[in-house]
Design a protein around this motif. Structure first.
Motif, short mmCIF file in Angstrom:
data_model
loop_
_atom_site.label_atom_id
_atom_site.label_comp_id
_atom_site.label_asym_id
_atom_site.label_seq_id
_atom_site.Cartn_x
_atom_site.Cartn_y
_atom_site.Cartn_z
N GLU A 1 65.90 38.71 -171.53
CA GLU A 1 66.17 39.54 -172.70
C GLU A 1 65.31 40.81 -172.68
OE1 GLU A 1 67.77 38.56 -176.00
OE2 GLU A 1 68.91 37.02 -174.95
N THR A 2 64.04 40.66 -172.30
CA THR A 2 63.14 41.81 -172.23
C THR A 2 63.63 42.81 -171.19
OG1 THR A 2 61.24 40.52 -172.97
CG2 THR A 2 60.78 42.52 -171.70
N GLU A 3 64.03 42.31 -170.02
CA GLU A 3 64.50 43.19 -168.96
C GLU A 3 65.78 43.92 -169.35
OE1 GLU A 3 65.94 42.98 -164.26
OE2 GLU A 3 65.01 41.23 -165.20
N SER B 1 59.20 38.74 -175.53
CA SER B 1 58.54 37.52 -175.07
C SER B 1 58.49 36.46 -176.16
CB SER B 1 57.12 37.84 -174.59
OG SER B 1 56.37 38.50 -175.60
N TRP B 2 58.52 36.89 -177.44
CA TRP B 2 58.47 35.96 -178.56
C TRP B 2 59.72 35.07 -178.63
CZ3 TRP B 2 62.52 36.46 -181.91
CH2 TRP B 2 63.19 37.68 -181.92
N VAL B 3 60.80 35.48 -177.95
CA VAL B 3 62.04 34.70 -178.00
C VAL B 3 61.81 33.29 -177.47
CG1 VAL B 3 64.35 34.50 -176.97
CG2 VAL B 3 63.59 36.68 -177.95
N ALA B 4 60.95 33.14 -176.47
CA ALA B 4 60.71 31.81 -175.90
C ALA B 4 60.16 30.86 -176.96
CB ALA B 4 59.74 31.92 -174.73
N GLU B 5 59.17 31.30 -177.72
CA GLU B 5 58.59 30.46 -178.77
C GLU B 5 59.58 30.23 -179.90
OE1 GLU B 5 56.34 27.94 -180.81
OE2 GLU B 5 55.97 28.65 -178.77
#
Length: 269
Positions: free
Chosen positions: A142-144, A151-155
């Protein structure tokens, strides 16, 4: 003929407030008609179509939300649909320091009409994931693709899986050991709806039907679980694909973002 007015009415009745398990680490609390969602990457505010106040009373309601999250040192978003009431809500939010993001098309599809066996290009495989390592790979994708730190998407995904793994399905399409497309679906218990989210594809893998394959797979799972309607807040890139797949425009949505003011250190004589 599809009754778009009926779809909008169903959306307003069933999709204004979250249902089901609250993600791990998140709390829900009400201030009058407004639901504060606290504990995520940013605060979120959700409300019925008509918040029921205008003028100075509306200004006070908005200010309380802003000040609440200012005290937490956290940003907050207020999601507004184009047909929401009162009509002055957007201008009152802006006057209180909220900034409008680009609008999204709110699209509704019928699960049985979109559901199909996913068709993937050669060398691409599809699987459901829930392990933290896979969720981090999704956040990296998503970041790329979107060019901002997500990075917060993972949590965020992990908190939803932890709260109720049966309420979310996360899919990745992989080629050569790399995630080339990802998407997820959230099932809203007590409603006819699922929410389709995520949906990003690496640029070099676009135009090969991978996004459509993940769409078909999510619709098939939704239909198998007894959910009739698919909801997407669609980006300009996704909306044309969804319309070609039979989705219908019912309104638009805009996130009004407020960023906390910097804390000023006090001084002592």
């Amino acid at each position: 003929m599809v009754d778009v007015a009926a779809l909008l009415a169903a959306y307003d009745t069933q999709m204004r407030m979250p249902t089901g398990a609250v993600p791990t680490g998140v709390t829900h609390e009400y201030d009058g008609p407004v639901l504060r969602i606290v504990g995520g990457h940013v605060g979120r505010l959700r409300a019925p179509r008509d918040v029921g106040v205008t003028g100075a009373a509306l200004d006070r309601l908005i200010a309380r939300q802003r000040d609440y999250f200012q005290a937490r040192g956290q940003g907050v978003e207020w999601k507004v649909r184009a047909h929401d009431l009162p009509a002055e809500l957007p201008e009152r939010l802006v006057a209180a320091g909220f900034v409008a993001e680009p609008s999204s098309a709110v699209l509704i599809g019928v699960a049985d009409e979109v559901a199909a066996d996913p068709v993937l290009p050669g060398g691409v495989t599809l699987r459901a994931v829930s392990a933290p390592g896979d969720l981090r790979r999704i956040a990296d994708l998503e970041t790329e693709v979107l060019g901002v730190d997500l990075s917060w998407v993972a949590e965020d995904l992990h908190s939803q899986v932890s709260a109720d793994p049966g309420q979310i399905t996360v899919l990745v399409a992989e080629a050569g050991g790399r995630v080339v497309c990802s998407a997820w679906v959230i099932y809203n218990p007590g409603t006819e709806f699922v929410a389709l989210l995520g949906g990003v594809t690496l640029e070099e893998w676009r135009g090969r039907g991978i996004y459509r394959a993940l769409l078909a797979a999510r619709a098939r799972e939704a239909a198998a679980r007894g959910f009739r309607l698919l909801h997407v807040d669609a980006s300009p890139a996704s909306a044309p694909i969804l319309r070609r797949c039979g989705f219908h425009d019912i309104t638009t949505s805009t996130h009004y973002q407020w960023t906390p003011l910097p804390r000023v250190e006090g001084s002592q004589a």
